[in-house]
Enzyme design. Structure first.
Site, mmCIF file in Angstrom:
data_model
loop_
_atom_site.group_PDB
_atom_site.id
_atom_site.type_symbol
_atom_site.label_atom_id
_atom_site.label_comp_id
_atom_site.label_asym_id
_atom_site.label_seq_id
_atom_site.Cartn_x
_atom_site.Cartn_y
_atom_site.Cartn_z
ATOM 1 N N SER A 39 -10.110 0.224 7.231
ATOM 2 C CA SER A 39 -9.487 0.377 5.912
ATOM 3 C C SER A 39 -8.901 -0.886 5.303
ATOM 4 O O SER A 39 -8.583 -0.908 4.120
ATOM 5 C CB SER A 39 -8.395 1.448 5.970
ATOM 6 O OG SER A 39 -8.963 2.730 5.878
ATOM 7 N N LYS B 105 0.866 -1.180 0.000
ATOM 8 C CA LYS B 105 0.000 0.000 0.000
ATOM 9 C C LYS B 105 0.902 1.229 0.000
ATOM 10 O O LYS B 105 1.934 1.243 0.693
ATOM 11 C CB LYS B 105 -0.890 -0.028 1.246
ATOM 12 C CG LYS B 105 -1.912 1.106 1.312
ATOM 13 C CD LYS B 105 -2.805 0.988 2.560
ATOM 14 C CE LYS B 105 -3.842 2.110 2.618
ATOM 15 N NZ LYS B 105 -4.708 2.019 3.807
ATOM 16 N N SER C 67 -9.730 2.490 3.048
ATOM 17 C CA SER C 67 -8.808 3.155 2.167
ATOM 18 C C SER C 67 -7.869 2.215 1.390
ATOM 19 O O SER C 67 -7.264 2.633 0.416
ATOM 20 C CB SER C 67 -7.941 4.117 2.979
ATOM 21 O OG SER C 67 -7.100 3.409 3.870
#
Lengths: 484, 484
Positions: free
Chosen positions: A175, A76, A151
């Protein structure tokens, strides 16, 4: 081969049926052709990835291979990786090449894994749909008109689209879990303090926790073995004996007490999601588990508490992005104040600004007690609710998200609706507990539904066992989106 | 109207740890800009603070030295504001719960002792430096100092004059060096004072409006700034005006204070507990360990100098202004209470200090060592030499005429300086002087007391100073009267 799990790839690499360079080229090829459709990656650096793959193959040839050696893993873009552009999906860091590795990245590198690229996300991890990214929204492989959640939407969508076998995520209010639910993938947010936050760009320090994302519980366990570990550089990192998260996977779940909080099945839950989750619970019953009802009376306060505490911490954490030392700086300014104002006005997106404003407000003189202090008190009550619930059960289950994947733009104009998307996940972060999401079926439109499993502190091995036993009995986790 | 001045001081003492308070970077002064700035000091995204235990120990040493309460649990907070030399956009400090609370410092002004109460002492990090020269209208930032540990020591408004404020600042300055927590270098900014000054009608118990004066980097500036500020405030009020609460800057070139910012422009720092740092826990065993490691404190030493060595209170104060001077005294006076110790004290505070000042050297580098001084002083005490001759011997040791602990004896022997105490020899010389100075003898007989001085002088001259003046005086009087 692109549908293979991390475990399968690991075995193939160990058996020399496949080299790391071959595996890496395979996934790089898929990213090259399919990323345009889903926008999962912000940065791909084929040369860098292949160089790592070659090193991994050399290490294996030299007899120095571990389970993750040679496995391509997506990071990420919130994790700093040396030599990689690390943007947090913000214009503010659109030129930031990290000079150092996050603890998590360091551990994967040391285990011989290959960084296959940096995945898209909501800007500074603020969002539940991946629409706040400066690099554009990620699209859900199950329906490209829909969001993948956020997210960690880039990591989740990349897994669903079989662009990677494994990815990292971070979870501040859901997330990891919510995008996993919306894309039919698996993710685990560990107990707060288990995975070092060093090098993980901070959103809300007391809630942020990195974790693994993959397609099976077994793969999560493999990754967790690498990700968990004490780190002196993070003062909130916990110094605990090393655990093997693979060790309990095969145990029977007979007699396991599953707590169902009635608050998880109340108003606002999409009816077909409720039905799918109930069916999953029935499956556990069939496996010999005992189902019991538990109460989390302060659950309803978790969203308001979260939207005081997380923005408060964020407003301070994001103060370092000032255009002085690195990152974006406005091209024209007359004085210092204008440099600050324009840099931050131009460098941050709307949702980030909204949260900085909320956070600044709740910490202001005269409001601090009413908001911040009060929210901290309620946070403790929420944690106490869970402690009481865990006196009656071993794990708590419920839906991960009240709805399946929604349409792009559907909630973008209504932050409150968007925030409610995390209503079942946020309390877990507030309490610092581990939580995970695994696929457990589909809604009437064929969109994946996630089952949330919440464990007591440090019971990740048990949670992974619970998830793995379900995955042995069902095949929801191996369903592939259409056109993949 | 008569006015009373009320002063409280905030002192920032830079703790002399090797590395910074929240990073491993060096704290050494004077390195090229930004060479002592680590990823944490630059506040790269994802970096986290880790508390340096050595800084905590130094703070605790201070607390134990001034009779404070050392809190078993204290909290680090973020003080949020934007400034280019503040990399994170916040300073990590302690706000509601500091590590050290209460305590007091005893000061001596003239002959009077006074106790100044302390409010608190808390740990915090220093900021970097903005460099405005050499950048052609732009500003350079040097982050070498960013993250240097500071102990902010806050007093109660207990001082009533600039002299008391200076005495307090000097006492603190002496103490922090004494317990080895700060090098006290005021030019390099290791010890900085801010003064809160207000005035009120004598007899009033209500505090006046205060001004905070910053940038007082010498005791002289501290005194002058307070004097100026007190005059300014009194004139203002007497002219019918009123004092505005504000922060003022002392300008040593103009010897005046100027407004920096008023209360209205004061920042809202939005303090909140730093979620990156755990509460600071101080255990009883740790406290005991630090206590055991503390040297004897100046106050205790002062009392012992008076009771054991019989020194005057004033001399005891002077001899405990630094560990070096007190160590010198104790080595010199070792095992010799009474007259020898008192002589040592007199010589150290008198002749030795004057000479050290003159030549600008520290007492540890003194060219007359403590044991040499003891050797010298003993010859005065036993009447071998007079004080006057002793000064010559001192000079001779200083210039290296003899070495070792017996240097004084060697010089006395070599130069033949032994006082003539053989009364036979002395009487012979006195007889000669009487015979040669009939007029003075007559004058003395006639009642002119002063005439005897001239006769004593003649004898001293004849013995080249080696006669004991008192003995000469006695013999003279006896002989002149006998003759009469």
């Amino acid at each position: 081969m692109h549908d293979a799990t991390l475990k399968t790839l690991s075995d193939a690499l160990a058996a020399r049926k496949l080299s790391s360079v071959e595996a890496t080229e395979l996934f790089l090829g898929r990213i090259r052709t399919l990323n345009g459709r889903y926008n999962c990656f912000i940065t791909v650096d084929e040369d860098r990835s292949l160089a790592q793959a070659k090193e991994a193959d050399a290490a294996r040839a030299a007899g120095r291979a571990e389970p993750l050696t040679g496995i391509p893993i997506a990071q990420k873009d919130i994790f700093c990786a040396k030599g990689w552009l690390t943007t947090c999906a913000s214009k503010m860091l659109s030129n930031f090449v990290s000079p150092y590795d996050a603890h998590v990245v360091e551990r994967f590198n040391r285990a011989g894994a290959v960084i296959i690229g940096k995945t898209n996300m909501d800007e500074f991890a603020m969002g539940s749909s991946n629409e706040t990214s400066w690099y554009g929204p990620v699209r859900n492989p199950w329906d490209t008109d829909r969001v993948p959640g956020g997210s960690s939407g880039g990591s989740a969508a990349a897994l669903a689209a079989r662009l990677v076998p494994a990815a990292t995520g971070t979870d501040t209010g859901g997330s990891i879990r919510q995008p996993c639910a919306l894309t039919g993938t698996c993710g685990l947010k560990p107990t707060y303090g288990l995975v070092s936050r060093y090098g993980m760009i901070a959103f809300a320090s007391s809630l942020d926790q990195g974790g693994p994302m993959a397609r099976t519980a077994e793969d999560l366990a493999l990754m967790l073995n690498t990700m968990v570990g004490f780190d002196l550089r993070d003062s909130t990192s916990l110094d605990r004996p090393v655990e093997d998260y693979m060790s309990d996977l095969q145990q029977s779940v007979r007699g396991l007490r599953i707590g169902l909080p009635r608050e998880f099945f109340a108003e606002g839950l999409q009816p077909d999601v409720a039905k799918v989750v109930e069916a999953a619970v029935a499956q556990y019953k069939a496996l010999g588990c005992k189902i019991t009802e538990v109460a989390l009376p302060n659950m309803g306060l978790s969203v308001p508490v979260y939207y005081v505490l997380a923005p408060a911490e964020a407003s301070s954490n994001l103060a370092r992005f000032d255009g002085v030392r690195y990152g974006y700086r406005t091209p024209q300014y007359r004085d210092l104040n204008e440099m600050y104002e324009k840099t931050r006005a131009e460098g941050f997106g709307a949702e980030v600004k909204r949260r900085i404003l909320i956070g600044t407000y709740v910490l202001s003189h005269g409001y601090y007690d009413a908001y911040y202090i009060r929210a901290q008190k309620v946070r403790r009550l929420i944690a106490e609710d869970f402690a009481r619930a865990f006196e009656k059960c071993d794990v708590i289950m419920g839906p991960t998200s009240p709805t399946t994947a929604f349409k792009l733009g559907e909630k973008a104009a209504d932050p409150l609706q968007m925030y409610l998307s995390d209503i079942y996940t946020i309390a877990v972060n507030l309490a610092g507990l581990p939580g995970m999401s695994i696929p457990c079926g589909f809604d009437t439109q064929g969109l994946p539904v996630g089952l949330q499993i919440i464990g007591n502190y440090f019971r990740e091995a048990q949670m992974l066992n619970v998830a793995h036993q379900y995955q042995l009995a069902t095949d929801w986790h191996s369903r592939v989106p259409p056109h993949i | 109207m008569k006015w009373e001045t009320v002063i409280g001081l905030e002192v920032h003492a830079q703790l002399n740890t090797r590395s910074k308070i929240f990073s491993g970077a060096s704290t050494a002064f004077g390195a090229p800009p930004n060479t002592h700035a680590s990823a944490v000091d630059i506040a790269l995204p994802g970096t986290l603070p880790v508390l340096n235990r050595a800084a905590v120990e130094k703070a605790i040493r201070f607390g134990l030295s001034v009779g404070s309460r050392v809190n078993s649990r204290s909290i680090f907070a973020r003080k949020n504001y934007f400034y280019p030399d503040l990399p994170k956009g916040y300073q990590i400090s302690q706000y509601e719960t500091p590590v050290v609370q209460g305590g007091s410092v005893t000061i001596v002004v003239g002959d009077a002792e006074k106790t100044v109460r302390l409010t608190r002492a808390h740990l915090e990090e220093d900021a970097g430096k903005s460099l405005h020269e050499d950048f052609h209208g732009e500003t350079g930032i040097d982050l070498n100092r960013a993250g240097t540990p500071l102990l902010e020591i806050v007093s109660e408004p207990d001082m009533r004059s600039a002299a008391e404020a200076v005495a307090y600042a000097k006492a603190l300055h002496g103490l922090v060096r004494w317990i080895d927590i700060c090098d006290g270098n005021m030019q390099e900014g290791s010890f900085r004072c801010d003064a809160n000054v207000s005035v009120r009608p004598a007899g009033s118990d209500k505090l006046g409006t205060r001004c905070e004066i910053k940038n007082l980097n010498s005791f002289r500036f501290l005194e002058r700034a307070i004097d100026f500020e007190v005059r300014r405030q009194i004139e203002l009020i007497e002219d019918g005006g009123s004092v505005l609460q504000e922060t003022r800057l002392y300008d040593p070139d103009r010897d005046e204070t100027r407004p920096m910012r008023s209360k209205e422009d004061a920042h809202d720092y939005r303090y909140f507990p730093d979620p990156d740092l755990l509460p600071l826990e101080v255990s009883e065993p740790w406290l005991a360990e630090i206590q055991a490691d503390l040297p004897e404190l100046p106050q205790t030493k002062r009392e012992r100098f008076v009771s054991v060595y019989g020194l005057r209170a004033y001399d005891a104060v002077v001899l405990t202004t630094s560990p070096e001077i007190s160590a010198y005294f104790e080595t010199a006076a070792d095992g010799a209470p009474g007259p020898v110790a008192k002589l040592c004290a007199n010589w150290i505070t008198g002749t030795l200090s004057a000479r050290l000042n003159e030549e600008g050297i520290d007492i540890i580098d003194s060219r007359v060592g403590p044991r040499q001084l003891r050797g010298l002083v003993e010859r005065i005490a036993d009447g071998t030499i007079s004080n006057k001759i002793a000064r010559d011997v001192f000079d001779a040791i200083w210039s290296g005429e003899a070495q070792g602990e017996q240097a004084a004896d060697a010089i006395i022997r070599a130069r033949g300086l032994t006082q003539i105490s053989d009364s036979g020899a002395l009487e012979k010389i006195v007889d000669e002087v009487i015979a040669a100075n009939a007029q003075q003898v007559e004058d003395y007989r006639g009642g002119k007391e002063k005439a005897v001085n001239s006769l004593v002088g003649q004898v001293m001259k004849a013995t080249r100073g080696k006669a004991n003046p008192q003995q000469v005086n006695e013999i003279l009087r006896r002989k002149v009267i006998a003759r009469g």
